[in-house]
Design an enzyme around this catalytic site. Structure first.
Site, PDB file in Angstrom:
ATOM      1  N   SER A   1      50.535  47.628  31.722  1.00 39.68           N
ATOM      2  CA  SER A   1      51.168  46.561  30.948  1.00 39.68           C
ATOM      3  C   SER A   1      50.942  46.800  29.463  1.00 39.68           C
ATOM      4  O   SER A   1      49.796  46.952  29.021  1.00 39.68           O
ATOM      5  CB  SER A   1      50.588  45.195  31.342  1.00 39.68           C
ATOM      6  OG  SER A   1      50.959  44.853  32.654  1.00 39.68           O
TER       7      SER A   1
ATOM      8  N   LYS B   1      54.138  34.181  34.723  1.00 39.85           N
ATOM      9  CA  LYS B   1      53.255  34.280  33.552  1.00 39.85           C
ATOM     10  C   LYS B   1      53.860  33.469  32.404  1.00 39.85           C
ATOM     11  O   LYS B   1      54.382  34.030  31.434  1.00 39.85           O
ATOM     12  CB  LYS B   1      53.055  35.744  33.150  1.00 39.85           C
ATOM     13  CG  LYS B   1      52.191  36.523  34.132  1.00 39.85           C
ATOM     14  CD  LYS B   1      51.616  37.762  33.504  1.00 39.85           C
ATOM     15  CE  LYS B   1      50.598  38.428  34.428  1.00 39.85           C
ATOM     16  NZ  LYS B   1      49.967  39.592  33.808  1.00 39.85           N
TER      17      LYS B   1
ATOM     18  N   ARG C   1      51.534  42.178  44.563  1.00 44.61           N
ATOM     19  CA  ARG C   1      50.794  41.311  43.647  1.00 44.61           C
ATOM     20  C   ARG C   1      50.394  40.059  44.418  1.00 44.61           C
ATOM     21  O   ARG C   1      51.254  39.338  44.920  1.00 44.61           O
ATOM     22  CB  ARG C   1      51.665  40.954  42.442  1.00 44.61           C
ATOM     23  CG  ARG C   1      50.999  40.060  41.392  1.00 44.61           C
ATOM     24  CD  ARG C   1      51.968  39.828  40.240  1.00 44.61           C
ATOM     25  NE  ARG C   1      51.344  39.102  39.133  1.00 44.61           N
ATOM     26  CZ  ARG C   1      51.358  37.778  39.015  1.00 44.61           C
ATOM     27  NH1 ARG C   1      51.957  37.024  39.925  1.00 44.61           N
ATOM     28  NH2 ARG C   1      50.774  37.203  37.972  1.00 44.61           N
TER      29      ARG C   1
END
Length: 207
Positions: free
Chosen positions: A109, A139, A40
């Site tokens: 997700s 997040k 990521r």
């Protein structure tokens, strides 16, 4: 050759360490028990991502661990990665399968939505990820998810379930008990002074 999705264990997700530090940390995480790695990267250029992605893939495969790429089907295809993780706004499961092949790992997700997970499974997803379960640095504005969603998903879905969001070895046991097959870690793993030790502590949640 595409490596298969592990059925249980620590799912490591990279953070923003510099290249050499990240490669060393990933090796330590795998040696400590991580069974899956997601690359990521929200800051490097496309060329930098591809170069680092190739190094990560070589490292992961050398240690027998699949590498999947966050959000970017094209990068995953160029690397020959084992799969991709898709969010709500990313290209769909069918596009990922078309680009990466029938054996690729395609994660989705699902936030706190069992309906999203049902749909992902019906479209051929490899796993469904729920979260966030705790406050998360990566997040902070993500919608909270509940243990009850995990329990319901475990009872109904055939595909593995991943839990993400602020999970540490200290708070992860209830998630594993509720049905999480994969526990995701970013800062709790790669932000730790001793990555290998942290990975061992996460892996112990599944013993």
């Amino acid at each position: 050759m595409t490596l298969a999705l592990p059925r249980k264990g620590l799912y490591a997700i990279t953070n923003d360490l510099d290249d050499d530090a990240l490669l060393a940390a990933v090796q330590a995480a795998i040696e400590g028990g991580a069974v899956l790695l997601q690359y990521r990267d929200k800051r490097r250029s496309p060329a930098q991502k591809e170069a680092l992605g190739r190094d990560l893939l070589q490292l992961c495969h050398g240690l027998g661990v699949p590498l999947i790429v966050n959000d970017d089907i094209e990068l995953a295809a160029r690397l020959g990665a084992d799969g991709v993780h898709l969010g709500r706004d990313d290209a769909g499961i069918a596009a990922a399968r078309a680009a990466l092949g029938p054996d690729a790992i395609v994660g989705v997700s699902c936030y706190n939505s069992l309906e999203l997970a049902r749909r992902a499974q019906s479209l051929g997803a490899s796993y469904a990820a729920f979260g966030r379960f705790f406050p998360s640095k990566s997040k902070p504005d993500a919608t909270p998810a509940s243990l009850e969603t995990l329990r319901l998903a475990k009872a109904e879905l055939r595909i593995p379930i991943a839990a993400i969001g602020g999970i540490t070895p200290a708070n992860g046991a209830p998630l594993a008990a509720a049905g999480a097959d994969l526990i995701c870690a970013i800062d709790g793993l790669f932000g730790h002074a001793e990555v290998r030790r942290s990975a061992q502590d996460y892996a112990a949640l599944f013993r």
